[in-house]
Design an enzyme around this catalytic site. Structure first.
Site, PDB file in Angstrom:
ATOM      1  N   TYR A  51       0.838  -1.206   0.000  1.00 11.08           N
ATOM      2  CA  TYR A  51       0.000   0.000   0.000  1.00 11.08           C
ATOM      3  C   TYR A  51       0.874   1.257   0.000  1.00 11.08           C
ATOM      4  O   TYR A  51       1.851   1.347   0.749  1.00 11.08           O
ATOM      5  CB  TYR A  51      -0.940   0.039   1.212  1.00 11.08           C
ATOM      6  CG  TYR A  51      -2.050  -0.995   1.212  1.00 11.08           C
ATOM      7  CD1 TYR A  51      -2.366  -1.739   0.079  1.00 11.08           C
ATOM      8  CD2 TYR A  51      -2.797  -1.227   2.349  1.00 11.08           C
ATOM      9  CE1 TYR A  51      -3.389  -2.678   0.092  1.00 11.08           C
ATOM     10  CE2 TYR A  51      -3.823  -2.160   2.372  1.00 11.08           C
ATOM     11  CZ  TYR A  51      -4.105  -2.886   1.241  1.00 11.08           C
ATOM     12  OH  TYR A  51      -5.114  -3.816   1.263  1.00 11.08           O
ATOM     13  N   PHE A 199     -13.312  -3.330   1.055  1.00  6.71           N
ATOM     14  CA  PHE A 199     -14.235  -2.414   0.375  1.00  6.71           C
ATOM     15  C   PHE A 199     -15.605  -2.425   1.071  1.00  6.71           C
ATOM     16  O   PHE A 199     -16.647  -2.524   0.411  1.00  6.71           O
ATOM     17  CB  PHE A 199     -14.432  -2.769  -1.110  1.00  6.71           C
ATOM     18  CG  PHE A 199     -13.244  -2.500  -2.000  1.00  6.71           C
ATOM     19  CD1 PHE A 199     -12.375  -1.453  -1.758  1.00  6.71           C
ATOM     20  CD2 PHE A 199     -13.011  -3.304  -3.122  1.00  6.71           C
ATOM     21  CE1 PHE A 199     -11.289  -1.207  -2.605  1.00  6.71           C
ATOM     22  CE2 PHE A 199     -11.943  -3.073  -3.965  1.00  6.71           C
ATOM     23  CZ  PHE A 199     -11.078  -2.023  -3.700  1.00  6.71           C
ATOM     24  N   PRO A 200     -15.637  -2.348   2.410  1.00  6.67           N
ATOM     25  CA  PRO A 200     -16.927  -2.465   3.107  1.00  6.67           C
ATOM     26  C   PRO A 200     -17.892  -1.342   2.757  1.00  6.67           C
ATOM     27  O   PRO A 200     -19.109  -1.516   2.849  1.00  6.67           O
ATOM     28  CB  PRO A 200     -16.533  -2.411   4.588  1.00  6.67           C
ATOM     29  CG  PRO A 200     -15.206  -1.702   4.613  1.00  6.67           C
ATOM     30  CD  PRO A 200     -14.515  -2.112   3.353  1.00  6.67           C
ATOM     31  N   LEU A 201     -17.348  -0.170   2.352  1.00  4.27           N
ATOM     32  CA  LEU A 201     -18.212   0.966   2.003  1.00  4.27           C
ATOM     33  C   LEU A 201     -18.260   1.166   0.491  1.00  4.27           C
ATOM     34  O   LEU A 201     -18.666   2.227   0.017  1.00  4.27           O
ATOM     35  CB  LEU A 201     -17.688   2.247   2.691  1.00  4.27           C
ATOM     36  CG  LEU A 201     -17.519   2.149   4.211  1.00  4.27           C
ATOM     37  CD1 LEU A 201     -16.980   3.461   4.781  1.00  4.27           C
ATOM     38  CD2 LEU A 201     -18.841   1.779   4.885  1.00  4.27           C
ATOM     39  N   ALA A 202     -17.829   0.135  -0.270  1.00  2.00           N
ATOM     40  CA  ALA A 202     -17.800   0.233  -1.731  1.00  2.00           C
ATOM     41  C   ALA A 202     -17.099   1.527  -2.163  1.00  2.00           C
ATOM     42  O   ALA A 202     -17.629   2.290  -2.975  1.00  2.00           O
ATOM     43  CB  ALA A 202     -19.209   0.106  -2.316  1.00  2.00           C
ATOM     44  N   LEU A 206     -21.315   3.697  -0.303  1.00  2.00           N
ATOM     45  CA  LEU A 206     -22.288   3.382   0.740  1.00  2.00           C
ATOM     46  C   LEU A 206     -22.247   4.371   1.907  1.00  2.00           C
ATOM     47  O   LEU A 206     -22.719   4.081   2.992  1.00  2.00           O
ATOM     48  CB  LEU A 206     -22.066   1.937   1.233  1.00  2.00           C
ATOM     49  CG  LEU A 206     -22.413   0.878   0.180  1.00  2.00           C
ATOM     50  CD1 LEU A 206     -21.923  -0.506   0.606  1.00  2.00           C
ATOM     51  CD2 LEU A 206     -23.925   0.850  -0.073  1.00  2.00           C
ATOM     52  N   THR A 207     -21.686   5.544   1.661  1.00  2.00           N
ATOM     53  CA  THR A 207     -21.707   6.580   2.707  1.00  2.00           C
ATOM     54  C   THR A 207     -22.774   7.632   2.408  1.00  2.00           C
ATOM     55  O   THR A 207     -23.022   8.509   3.226  1.00  2.00           O
ATOM     56  CB  THR A 207     -20.351   7.310   2.818  1.00  2.00           C
ATOM     57  OG1 THR A 207     -20.132   8.045   1.598  1.00  2.00           O
ATOM     58  CG2 THR A 207     -19.212   6.338   3.044  1.00  2.00           C
ATOM     59  N   GLY A 208     -23.376   7.563   1.222  1.00  2.05           N
ATOM     60  CA  GLY A 208     -24.454   8.498   0.882  1.00  2.05           C
ATOM     61  C   GLY A 208     -23.981   9.769   0.202  1.00  2.05           C
ATOM     62  O   GLY A 208     -24.779  10.667  -0.049  1.00  2.05           O
ATOM     63  N   LYS A 209     -22.687   9.869  -0.121  1.00  3.49           N
ATOM     64  CA  LYS A 209     -22.241  11.142  -0.721  1.00  3.49           C
ATOM     65  C   LYS A 209     -22.345  11.170  -2.239  1.00  3.49           C
ATOM     66  O   LYS A 209     -22.081  12.198  -2.840  1.00  3.49           O
ATOM     67  CB  LYS A 209     -20.834  11.496  -0.236  1.00  3.49           C
ATOM     68  CG  LYS A 209     -19.737  10.550  -0.611  1.00  3.49           C
ATOM     69  CD  LYS A 209     -18.456  11.011   0.099  1.00  3.49           C
ATOM     70  CE  LYS A 209     -17.317  10.061  -0.135  1.00  3.49           C
ATOM     71  NZ  LYS A 209     -16.145  10.439   0.640  1.00  3.49           N
TER      72      LYS A 209
HETATM   73  P1  NAP Z   1     -13.893   1.421   1.584  1.00  2.00           P
HETATM   74  O1  NAP Z   1     -13.627   1.210   3.030  1.00  2.00           O
HETATM   75  O2  NAP Z   1     -15.036   0.734   0.963  1.00  2.00           O
HETATM   76  O3  NAP Z   1     -14.046   2.981   1.289  1.00  2.00           O
HETATM   77  C1  NAP Z   1     -13.169   3.895   1.853  1.00  2.00           C
HETATM   78  C2  NAP Z   1     -13.441   5.296   1.313  1.00  2.00           C
HETATM   79  O4  NAP Z   1     -14.783   5.691   1.659  1.00  2.00           O
HETATM   80  C3  NAP Z   1     -12.535   6.316   1.973  1.00  2.00           C
HETATM   81  O5  NAP Z   1     -11.310   6.410   1.311  1.00  2.00           O
HETATM   82  C4  NAP Z   1     -13.351   7.574   1.869  1.00  2.00           C
HETATM   83  O6  NAP Z   1     -13.214   8.081   0.560  1.00  2.00           O
HETATM   84  C5  NAP Z   1     -14.779   7.079   1.983  1.00  2.00           C
HETATM   85  N1  NAP Z   1     -15.310   7.190   3.351  1.00  2.00           N
HETATM   86  C6  NAP Z   1     -14.999   6.426   4.421  1.00  2.00           C
HETATM   87  N2  NAP Z   1     -15.709   6.795   5.492  1.00  2.00           N
HETATM   88  C7  NAP Z   1     -16.493   7.818   5.097  1.00  2.00           C
HETATM   89  C8  NAP Z   1     -17.465   8.620   5.757  1.00  2.00           C
HETATM   90  N3  NAP Z   1     -17.779   8.418   7.042  1.00  2.00           N
HETATM   91  N4  NAP Z   1     -18.087   9.586   5.040  1.00  2.00           N
HETATM   92  C9  NAP Z   1     -17.799   9.783   3.741  1.00  2.00           C
HETATM   93  N5  NAP Z   1     -16.879   9.056   3.052  1.00  2.00           N
HETATM   94  C10 NAP Z   1     -16.228   8.095   3.729  1.00  2.00           C
HETATM   95  O7  NAP Z   1     -12.604   1.075   0.705  1.00  2.00           O
HETATM   96  P2  NAP Z   1     -11.083   0.749   1.046  1.00  2.00           P
HETATM   97  O8  NAP Z   1     -10.492   1.731   2.014  1.00  2.00           O
HETATM   98  O9  NAP Z   1     -10.394   0.604  -0.261  1.00  2.00           O
HETATM   99  O10 NAP Z   1     -11.156  -0.656   1.716  1.00  2.00           O
HETATM  100  C11 NAP Z   1     -11.013  -0.842   3.105  1.00  2.00           C
HETATM  101  C12 NAP Z   1      -9.725  -1.555   3.414  1.00  2.00           C
HETATM  102  O11 NAP Z   1      -9.776  -2.880   2.883  1.00  2.00           O
HETATM  103  C13 NAP Z   1      -8.473  -0.972   2.765  1.00  2.00           C
HETATM  104  O12 NAP Z   1      -8.016   0.198   3.382  1.00  2.00           O
HETATM  105  C14 NAP Z   1      -7.534  -2.137   2.877  1.00  2.00           C
HETATM  106  O13 NAP Z   1      -7.012  -2.214   4.195  1.00  2.00           O
HETATM  107  C15 NAP Z   1      -8.470  -3.308   2.610  1.00  2.00           C
HETATM  108  N6  NAP Z   1      -8.405  -3.799   1.210  1.00  2.00           N
HETATM  109  C16 NAP Z   1      -7.910  -5.048   1.017  1.00  2.00           C
HETATM  110  C17 NAP Z   1      -7.829  -5.600  -0.254  1.00  2.00           C
HETATM  111  C18 NAP Z   1      -7.268  -6.981  -0.415  1.00  2.00           C
HETATM  112  O14 NAP Z   1      -6.995  -7.419  -1.543  1.00  2.00           O
HETATM  113  N7  NAP Z   1      -7.080  -7.707   0.667  1.00  2.00           N
HETATM  114  C19 NAP Z   1      -8.293  -4.866  -1.371  1.00  2.00           C
HETATM  115  C20 NAP Z   1      -8.827  -3.593  -1.135  1.00  2.00           C
HETATM  116  C21 NAP Z   1      -8.880  -3.074   0.154  1.00  2.00           C
HETATM  117  P3  NAP Z   1     -12.849   9.557   0.150  1.00  2.00           P
HETATM  118  O15 NAP Z   1     -11.538   9.439  -0.482  1.00  2.00           O
HETATM  119  O16 NAP Z   1     -13.905   9.883  -0.832  1.00  2.00           O
HETATM  120  O17 NAP Z   1     -12.807  10.424   1.355  1.00  2.00           O
END
Ligand code: NAP
Length: 308
Positions: A51, A199-202, A206-209
């Site tokens: 990362y 990708f729990p919030l896609a 999935l935050t509504g923005k």
């Molecule tokens: P995510 O959790 O689905 O989405 C994160 C994004 O959502 C943030 O960067 C932010 O985007 C926005 N967000 C989060 N909280 C918010 C809130 N309260 N209000 C408004 N926007 C909000 O995606 P992810 O960070 O890519 O995935 C989570 C974690 O999964 C990663 O950090 C990583 O540790 C892990 N991951 C693992 C793999 C694997 O192959 N194992 C692959 C992908 C990810 P903005 O930039 O728009 O602020």
């Protein structure tokens, strides 16, 4: 903050995904996010050696500083990067852990995960190498990522007597992407393996923005994507589904974000929702989102809008 377990590790139900660190976030913004998470009671921090081109581990370690022992530190190995060939062969595993420990500035990794299956290496060899790291105290628990149910079962069956097994699997899973339910979650339940949804919030959908008919907010992850990719992610059908989920949540006095987190936590196999964040306010909102317990009727209504 409620807690759950990954093997012997106790983790907060909402964790922090660290893949923005060293990429969109520099060291100073990483520190702000990390400290907000610590203050909000988040205890699971999930990163990977690749990362931010290896900067995520470095910035995270620096931001944690003396507070390292307050958290459960999870990282991953196996993808090549400059300075390391990647893969899951025993020599590669040892080289990878030594580099991660150094970048993280710690002498132990709590959860060490194989990032992707390596078809060139028998899983028993990788498990053997990881078992040595556990025996030597460099790693507490081991896990895997992007494994399907058959690969998970093969790994469980390949554990030598007395050796540590994978205690977790980390795969994509959220309200809009439910493939994990078809098999991996069942295998987790059968074998007692914790599931960590990525990708729990896609990516923020999935935050509504992002709403139908409204401009994509500037400075956001999806807003920063090239137009073609943005159009794919924000297609009309997805936005309509997101809007229907938001209306369901709002009708119950909750936000879409709360629905996204509560829905994942409704599965007992889900250990922690490792939402990524770019700002301290997001951390607070995500940490507060774990309180809603969905009823069977809520879950059926969700299934109608966003089926498995
Ligand atoms: P995510 O959790 O689905 O989405 C994160 C994004 O959502 C943030 O960067 C932010 O985007 C926005 N967000 C989060 N909280 C918010 C809130 N309260 N209000 C408004 N926007 C909000 O995606 P992810 O960070 O890519 O995935 C989570 C974690 O999964 C990663 O950090 C990583 O540790 C892990 N991951 C693992 C793999 C694997 O192959 N194992 C692959 C992908 C990810 P903005 O930039 O728009 O602020």
């Amino acid at each position: 903050m409620q807690t759950r377990h990954i093997g012997s590790l106790e983790v907060s139900a909402v964790g922090l995904g660290c893949n923005n660190f060293g990429g969109r976030l520099d060291a100073s913004r990483t520190k702000d996010v990390v400290h907000a998470a610590l203050d909000a009671g988040v205890t699971l921090f999930d990163t990977a050696d690749i990362y931010g081109g290896t900067l995520s581990e470095e910035y995270l370690g620096r931001a944690l500083g003396a507070r390292r022992d307050e958290i459960v530190l999870a990282t991953k190995f196996g993808v090549p990067y400059e300075g390391h060939p990647g893969g899951a062969a025993p020599t590669a595993v040892r080289g990878a852990v030594e580099q991660s420990l150094k970048r993280l500035g710690t002498d132990v990794i709590d959860l060490y995960q194989l990032h992707f299956p390596d078809r060139a290496v028998p899983i028993a060899d990788t498990l053997g190498a990881l078992g040595e790291l556990v025996a030597e105290g460099m790693v507490r628990e081991i896990g895997c990522s992007n494994f399907d149910a058959a690969q998970l079962r093969e790994a469980t069956d390949a554990v030598a007597p007395g050796a540590p097994p994978f205690v977790s699997v980390q795969n994509q899973y959220n309200l809009l992407q439910r493939e994990a339910e078809e098999s991996v979650l069942g295998e987790c339940a059968r074998a007692g393996i914790a599931f960590i949804p990525y990708f729990p919030l896609a990516s923020g959908l999935l935050t509504g923005k992002y709403r139908p008919g409204q401009p994509v907010p500037d400075g956001t992850r999806i807003g920063s994507m090239p137009a073609e990719r943005q159009a794919e992610v924000l297609d009309n059908a997805t936005l309509a589904r997101v809007q229907a989920l938001a209306e369901l949540a709002e009708g119950e006095g909750h936000s879409l974000l709360e629905l996204a987190v509560a829905w994942l936590l409704a599965r007992p196999q889900v250990a922690s929702v490792i939402a990524g964040a770019t700002r301290p306010e997001q951390i607070q909102a995500n940490a507060n989102a774990a309180g809603w317990v969905l009823s069977p009727s809520d879950l059926s209504r969700i299934d109608e809008i966003s089926p498995a």
